[in-house]
Design a protein around this motif. Structure first.
Motif, PDB file in Angstrom:
ATOM      1  N   PHE A 179       0.844  -1.189   0.000  1.00 54.01           N
ATOM      2  CA  PHE A 179       0.000   0.000   0.000  1.00 54.01           C
ATOM      3  C   PHE A 179       0.881   1.241   0.000  1.00 54.01           C
ATOM      4  CE2 PHE A 179       0.337  -0.945   4.619  1.00 54.01           C
ATOM      5  CZ  PHE A 179       0.716   0.289   5.128  1.00 54.01           C
ATOM      6  N   ASP A 180       0.392   2.271  -0.665  1.00 50.99           N
ATOM      7  CA  ASP A 180       1.169   3.494  -0.807  1.00 50.99           C
ATOM      8  C   ASP A 180       0.922   4.437   0.367  1.00 50.99           C
ATOM      9  OD1 ASP A 180       2.543   5.731  -1.584  1.00 50.99           O
ATOM     10  OD2 ASP A 180       1.622   5.901  -3.550  1.00 50.99           O
ATOM     11  N   LYS A 181      -0.319   4.808   0.589  1.00 53.09           N
ATOM     12  CA  LYS A 181      -0.631   5.785   1.645  1.00 53.09           C
ATOM     13  C   LYS A 181      -1.537   5.208   2.729  1.00 53.09           C
ATOM     14  CE  LYS A 181      -0.131   9.865  -1.341  1.00 53.09           C
ATOM     15  NZ  LYS A 181       0.282   9.163  -2.559  1.00 53.09           N
ATOM     16  N   ALA A 182      -2.632   4.580   2.344  1.00 55.36           N
ATOM     17  CA  ALA A 182      -3.606   4.096   3.322  1.00 55.36           C
ATOM     18  C   ALA A 182      -3.464   2.591   3.503  1.00 55.36           C
ATOM     19  CB  ALA A 182      -5.027   4.438   2.872  1.00 55.36           C
ATOM     20  N   SER A 183      -3.441   2.144   4.745  1.00 53.85           N
ATOM     21  CA  SER A 183      -3.194   0.737   5.043  1.00 53.85           C
ATOM     22  C   SER A 183      -4.328  -0.177   4.597  1.00 53.85           C
ATOM     23  CB  SER A 183      -2.947   0.546   6.538  1.00 53.85           C
ATOM     24  OG  SER A 183      -4.064   0.972   7.286  1.00 53.85           O
ATOM     25  N   ASP A 184      -5.481   0.387   4.249  1.00 50.33           N
ATOM     26  CA  ASP A 184      -6.581  -0.447   3.779  1.00 50.33           C
ATOM     27  C   ASP A 184      -6.622  -0.561   2.252  1.00 50.33           C
ATOM     28  OD1 ASP A 184      -7.324   2.167   3.310  1.00 50.33           O
ATOM     29  OD2 ASP A 184      -9.370   1.954   4.091  1.00 50.33           O
ATOM     30  N   GLU A 185      -5.609  -0.010   1.564  1.00 52.91           N
ATOM     31  CA  GLU A 185      -5.543  -0.153   0.114  1.00 52.91           C
ATOM     32  C   GLU A 185      -5.255  -1.607  -0.241  1.00 52.91           C
ATOM     33  OE1 GLU A 185      -2.482   2.395  -1.324  1.00 52.91           O
ATOM     34  OE2 GLU A 185      -3.385   4.222  -0.545  1.00 52.91           O
ATOM     35  N   PRO A 186      -5.965  -2.184  -1.222  1.00 53.04           N
ATOM     36  CA  PRO A 186      -5.676  -3.548  -1.648  1.00 53.04           C
ATOM     37  C   PRO A 186      -4.239  -3.653  -2.170  1.00 53.04           C
ATOM     38  CG  PRO A 186      -7.765  -2.791  -2.554  1.00 53.04           C
ATOM     39  CD  PRO A 186      -7.094  -1.584  -1.973  1.00 53.04           C
ATOM     40  N   CYS A 187      -3.543  -4.683  -1.751  1.00 51.46           N
ATOM     41  CA  CYS A 187      -2.172  -4.899  -2.218  1.00 51.46           C
ATOM     42  C   CYS A 187      -1.788  -6.346  -1.950  1.00 51.46           C
ATOM     43  CB  CYS A 187      -1.198  -3.936  -1.550  1.00 51.46           C
ATOM     44  SG  CYS A 187      -1.101  -4.074   0.245  1.00 51.46           S
ATOM     45  N   ALA A 188      -0.683  -6.762  -2.530  1.00 53.90           N
ATOM     46  CA  ALA A 188      -0.256  -8.156  -2.412  1.00 53.90           C
ATOM     47  C   ALA A 188       0.316  -8.475  -1.043  1.00 53.90           C
ATOM     48  CB  ALA A 188       0.777  -8.464  -3.493  1.00 53.90           C
ATOM     49  N   LEU A 189       1.072  -7.537  -0.476  1.00 57.93           N
ATOM     50  CA  LEU A 189       1.742  -7.765   0.810  1.00 57.93           C
ATOM     51  C   LEU A 189       1.294  -6.678   1.792  1.00 57.93           C
ATOM     52  CD1 LEU A 189       5.348  -8.538  -0.502  1.00 57.93           C
ATOM     53  CD2 LEU A 189       3.480 -10.145  -0.080  1.00 57.93           C
ATOM     54  N   PRO A 190       0.153  -6.873   2.446  1.00 63.03           N
ATOM     55  CA  PRO A 190      -0.477  -5.795   3.214  1.00 63.03           C
ATOM     56  C   PRO A 190       0.021  -5.665   4.652  1.00 63.03           C
ATOM     57  CG  PRO A 190      -1.917  -7.699   3.176  1.00 63.03           C
ATOM     58  CD  PRO A 190      -0.707  -8.075   2.368  1.00 63.03           C
ATOM     59  N   THR A 191       1.328  -5.429   4.823  1.00 60.12           N
ATOM     60  CA  THR A 191       1.856  -5.181   6.164  1.00 60.12           C
ATOM     61  C   THR A 191       2.532  -3.811   6.199  1.00 60.12           C
ATOM     62  OG1 THR A 191       4.056  -6.159   5.784  1.00 60.12           O
ATOM     63  CG2 THR A 191       2.281  -7.656   6.476  1.00 60.12           C
ATOM     64  N   GLN A 192       2.573  -3.225   7.367  1.00 53.45           N
ATOM     65  CA  GLN A 192       3.181  -1.901   7.514  1.00 53.45           C
ATOM     66  C   GLN A 192       4.670  -1.939   7.185  1.00 53.45           C
ATOM     67  OE1 GLN A 192       1.569   1.116   8.373  1.00 53.45           O
ATOM     68  NE2 GLN A 192       3.549   1.956   7.712  1.00 53.45           N
ATOM     69  N   ASP A 193       5.349  -3.002   7.612  1.00 52.00           N
ATOM     70  CA  ASP A 193       6.788  -3.033   7.354  1.00 52.00           C
ATOM     71  C   ASP A 193       7.108  -3.231   5.873  1.00 52.00           C
ATOM     72  OD1 ASP A 193       5.970  -5.697   7.407  1.00 52.00           O
ATOM     73  OD2 ASP A 193       7.714  -6.413   8.512  1.00 52.00           O
ATOM     74  N   THR A 194       6.189  -3.861   5.119  1.00 52.36           N
ATOM     75  CA  THR A 194       6.380  -3.939   3.672  1.00 52.36           C
ATOM     76  C   THR A 194       6.338  -2.540   3.064  1.00 52.36           C
ATOM     77  OG1 THR A 194       5.347  -6.126   3.586  1.00 52.36           O
ATOM     78  CG2 THR A 194       5.491  -4.901   1.523  1.00 52.36           C
ATOM     79  N   HIS A 195       5.340  -1.748   3.456  1.00 55.55           N
ATOM     80  CA  HIS A 195       5.262  -0.364   2.997  1.00 55.55           C
ATOM     81  C   HIS A 195       6.530   0.402   3.369  1.00 55.55           C
ATOM     82  CE1 HIS A 195       3.829   3.814   2.645  1.00 55.55           C
ATOM     83  NE2 HIS A 195       4.360   3.968   3.846  1.00 55.55           N
TER      84      HIS A 195
END
Length: 300
Positions: A179-195
Motif C-alpha cells: 500500500f502506498d498511503k492508506a493501510s486499507d488499500e488492496p495490495c499483495a503484501l499488506p503489512t506496515q513493514d512492507t510499505h
C-alpha cells in the motif's frame, strides 16, 4: 571484482545481474542468489554478496524474470515455479564458467526466494549448501495470515474473474505490491513493514523496482507450498534464518517447517521483523553466520 552479466534461460529469457568474481586460483566455489517477491538485486543483495565474496566465493546475483533489469515478457508476473526453474538455469550457466567448481555450488534466497532455494535444494543435487532467510514456507496458510477472513471470498472471486478475462484475450489484472498511503488499500503484501521497506530509503538504490505485480502472482502465491520439499533437502546442509517478530512470513510457520528438515541443519533466530534481516544489527549477526555456513560446507 563485480561485473555485469547476462545469461539465457532454457526458454530463451535473458536474466541480468552481477558476478562477483574471485581472485584466487580456480576452480572456486560459487553461490547463486536472487531476491524475493517483486524485489530487485539492489535491495541489499550486494551487501550479502560482497560479504561472501570477501571470504573467497564467486557470487552470481540476478534479477528474477519480469523484474528489475531482466527480460519481462509479462511485466510484474511472479510465478514461483518459473523462478525455481530459473534458479536451476542460473546454476547451470554459472557452473559452466571458467574457474567455477561445479561440485561446490550453494544457493541463497530470502523471503519468496528463500522458499525457492528450499525447493531447488530438494530437487537439484548439484546444490551442495543452502541458506534460506526469512522464507515463505506455506503459501495458503501465509496468505490466510495476511488477508482478513472476510476478504478471502472476494479475493478468490477476483482470481476467477482475472482468469476469465485473460482467456478472453485481455491483459492480466494488476495489483500493488505494497500500500502506498492508506493501510486499507488492496495490495499483495499488506503489512506496515512492507510499505516502510519499499517506500523507504531503499528507493534511492532500487530504481527499477515497480509497485505492481499481476494479480495472478498473488493467486500463485497462495498455491505454493515449499514446506513439502523441506524433508527432501538432506543430506544437503540447510541453514534457515528466521526473524522472531516476522509478520510477513510468520516466524512460527517457518520454525514448524524447519522441524521437518533432516540433518545437517541449523536454525538461526534473529530479533526483529522480516525486513530487519537485511540491515543493521541483524545483518551483523546473520551475515557472518551465513558466510561461515557456506565456508564450512563449500570450502575444501
Amino acid at each position: 571484482m563485480r561485473k555485469d552479466i547476462e545469461f539465457r534461460t532454457e526458454d530463451g529469457i535473458v536474466l541480468r545481474g552481477w558476478w562477483y568474481e574471485g581472485n584466487g586460483p580456480g576452480p572456486r566455489p560459487g553461490i547463486v542468489m536472487a531476491h524475493g517477491f517483486s524485489a530487485t538485486k539492489e535491495m541489499y543483495l550486494d551487501d550479502f554478496a560482497g560479504l561472501f565474496h570477501s571470504r573467497g566465493f564467486d557470487v552470481l546475483v540476478y534479477d528474477n524474470r519480469n523484474l528489475g533489469e531482466s527480460d519481462a515478457p509479462v511485466p510484474g508476473e511472479i510465478d514461483p515455479w518459473q523462478q525455481v526453474r530459473d534458479y536451476r538455469d542460473a546454476i547451470t550457466w554459472f557452473s559452466q564458467q571458467d574457474d567455477i567448481d561445479a561440485d561446490r555450488i550453494g544457493v541463497w534466497g530470502s523471503s519468496y526466494s528463500g522458499a525457492h532455494v528450499l525447493v531447488v535444494a530438494a530437487l537439484d543435487r548439484r546444490v551442495r549448501c543452502v541458506v534460506s532467510q526469512v522464507p515463505l514456507v506455506t503459501g495458503l496458510e501465509n496468505g490466510r495470515r495476511l488477508v482478513r477472513s472476510d476478504y478471502w471470498d472476494g479475493l478468490r472471486a477476483s482470481f476467477d474473474a482475472d482468469r476469465q478475462a485473460r482467456l478472453a484475450g485481455e491483459a492480466p489484472a494488476m495489483i500493488p505490491v505494497a500500500f502506498d498511503k492508506a493501510s486499507d488499500e488492496p495490495c499483495a503484501l499488506p503489512t506496515q513493514d512492507t510499505h516502510d521497506f519499499f517506500f523507504g530509503p531503499i528507493q534511492e538504490r532500487a530504481t527499477t523496482w515497480r509497485n505492481e505485480v499481476t494479480l495472478r502472482s498473488v493467486e500463485l502465491f497462495t498455491e505454493y507450498e515449499p514446506h513439502v520439499y523441506i524433508p527432501r533437502i538432506s543430506p544437503t546442509p540447510l541453514l534457515m534464518v528466521v526473524a522472531t517478530e516476522d509478520v510477513l512470513t510468520p516466524c512460527d510457520l517457518a520454525i514448524a517447517s524447519y522441524e521437518n528438515a533432516l540433518e545437517p541443519k541449523r536454525l538461526l533466530l534473529l530479533r526483529g521483523g522480516h525486513f530487519d534481516a537485511y540491515v543493521d544489527e541483524a545483518f551483523q549477526i546473520s551475515g557472518p553466520a551465513q558466510t561461515q555456513w557456506f565456508t564450512d560446507h563449500l570450502m575444501k
